[in-house]
Structures are given as C-alpha cells and as structure tokens.
Design a protein around this motif. Structure first.
Motif, PDB file in Angstrom:
ATOM      1  N   ARG A  12       0.599   8.262   2.866  1.00  0.00           N
ATOM      2  CA  ARG A  12       1.833   7.477   2.788  1.00  0.00           C
ATOM      3  C   ARG A  12       2.571   7.438   4.113  1.00  0.00           C
ATOM      4  N   VAL A  13       2.667   8.590   4.765  1.00  0.00           N
ATOM      5  CA  VAL A  13       3.359   8.647   6.054  1.00  0.00           C
ATOM      6  C   VAL A  13       2.613   7.815   7.096  1.00  0.00           C
ATOM      7  N   SER A  14       1.292   7.877   7.083  1.00  0.00           N
ATOM      8  CA  SER A  14       0.495   7.083   8.031  1.00  0.00           C
ATOM      9  C   SER A  14       0.685   5.588   7.790  1.00  0.00           C
ATOM     10  N   LEU A  15       0.664   5.189   6.525  1.00  0.00           N
ATOM     11  CA  LEU A  15       0.864   3.772   6.208  1.00  0.00           C
ATOM     12  C   LEU A  15       2.271   3.305   6.586  1.00  0.00           C
ATOM     13  N   GLN A  16       3.258   4.163   6.389  1.00  0.00           N
ATOM     14  CA  GLN A  16       4.612   3.811   6.794  1.00  0.00           C
ATOM     15  C   GLN A  16       4.699   3.650   8.309  1.00  0.00           C
ATOM     16  N   GLY A  17       4.031   4.518   9.043  1.00  0.00           N
ATOM     17  CA  GLY A  17       4.011   4.398  10.502  1.00  0.00           C
ATOM     18  C   GLY A  17       3.367   3.101  10.949  1.00  0.00           C
ATOM     19  N   LEU A  18       2.247   2.749  10.320  1.00  0.00           N
ATOM     20  CA  LEU A  18       1.591   1.481  10.659  1.00  0.00           C
ATOM     21  C   LEU A  18       2.486   0.290  10.335  1.00  0.00           C
ATOM     22  N   ALA A  19       3.162   0.354   9.195  1.00  0.00           N
ATOM     23  CA  ALA A  19       4.062  -0.742   8.814  1.00  0.00           C
ATOM     24  C   ALA A  19       5.199  -0.884   9.825  1.00  0.00           C
ATOM     25  N   LEU A  20       5.744   0.238  10.274  1.00  0.00           N
ATOM     26  CA  LEU A  20       6.805   0.178  11.289  1.00  0.00           C
ATOM     27  C   LEU A  20       6.289  -0.367  12.612  1.00  0.00           C
ATOM     28  N   ALA A  32       0.829  -1.199   0.000  1.00  0.00           N
ATOM     29  CA  ALA A  32       0.000   0.000   0.000  1.00  0.00           C
ATOM     30  C   ALA A  32       0.867   1.255   0.000  1.00  0.00           C
ATOM     31  N   VAL A  33       1.957   1.233   0.760  1.00  0.00           N
ATOM     32  CA  VAL A  33       2.884   2.368   0.775  1.00  0.00           C
ATOM     33  C   VAL A  33       3.456   2.593  -0.620  1.00  0.00           C
ATOM     34  N   VAL A  34       3.880   1.532  -1.275  1.00  0.00           N
ATOM     35  CA  VAL A  34       4.445   1.658  -2.625  1.00  0.00           C
ATOM     36  C   VAL A  34       3.381   2.180  -3.590  1.00  0.00           C
ATOM     37  N   GLY A  35       2.155   1.693  -3.466  1.00  0.00           N
ATOM     38  CA  GLY A  35       1.077   2.149  -4.340  1.00  0.00           C
ATOM     39  C   GLY A  35       0.785   3.625  -4.173  1.00  0.00           C
ATOM     40  N   VAL A  36       0.698   4.082  -2.932  1.00  0.00           N
ATOM     41  CA  VAL A  36       0.429   5.493  -2.675  1.00  0.00           C
ATOM     42  C   VAL A  36       1.610   6.344  -3.128  1.00  0.00           C
ATOM     43  N   LEU A  37       2.820   5.848  -2.913  1.00  0.00           N
ATOM     44  CA  LEU A  37       4.007   6.577  -3.352  1.00  0.00           C
ATOM     45  C   LEU A  37       4.018   6.745  -4.869  1.00  0.00           C
ATOM     46  N   LEU A  38       3.741   5.673  -5.599  1.00  0.00           N
ATOM     47  CA  LEU A  38       3.715   5.746  -7.055  1.00  0.00           C
ATOM     48  C   LEU A  38       2.597   6.653  -7.547  1.00  0.00           C
TER      49      LEU A  38
END
Length: 64
Positions: free
Chosen positions: A44-52, A14-20
């Motif tokens: 993107r930042v929120s999804l990255q935080g969740l992934a971390l 999802a992060v990659v999708g939003v980034l692209l």
C-alpha cells in the motif's frame, strides 16, 4: 496526458483495494493476518508513493 490520468486512477484504485484487503484481513485476525499484514502494508505504501509520483509528474507537465 490521458495515459497519465488513467495510470493515476488505476494506482488510486489499487491503493484502495490493498487498503480494504488489509482492513478485512486485520478484522478477521488469525494466522493469515500475521502472515500477510506487513506485506500488504508495504504494498500500500509503495502504491501510494507511485501515485504521488505520477501526480507530481502530471502537475509538472501541466504547467507547460
């Protein structure tokens, strides 16, 4: 444990999708870029935080 890894993979995709999507929109420019670029960046930042967070939980659970 498999659920955690699957969730992490989905979040990373999802992060990659939003980034692209954001990069494509920025390249296109125009009114859509002005309207959606900040929202995409925050998503993107929120999804990255969740992934971390999921990654940290997996590390903590793996030590037991």
């Amino acid at each position: 444990m498999a659920f955690g890894y699957t969730l992490l993979l989905v979040l990373m995709l999802a992060v990659v999708g939003v980034l692209l999507a954001g990069v494509f929109l920025m390249g296109k420019g125009g009114e859509a870029n002005k309207k959606y670029s900040n929202r995409l960046m925050m998503m993107r930042v929120s999804l990255q935080g969740l992934a971390l967070l999921v990654l940290a939980l997996l590390f903590l659970m793996g030590n037991k």
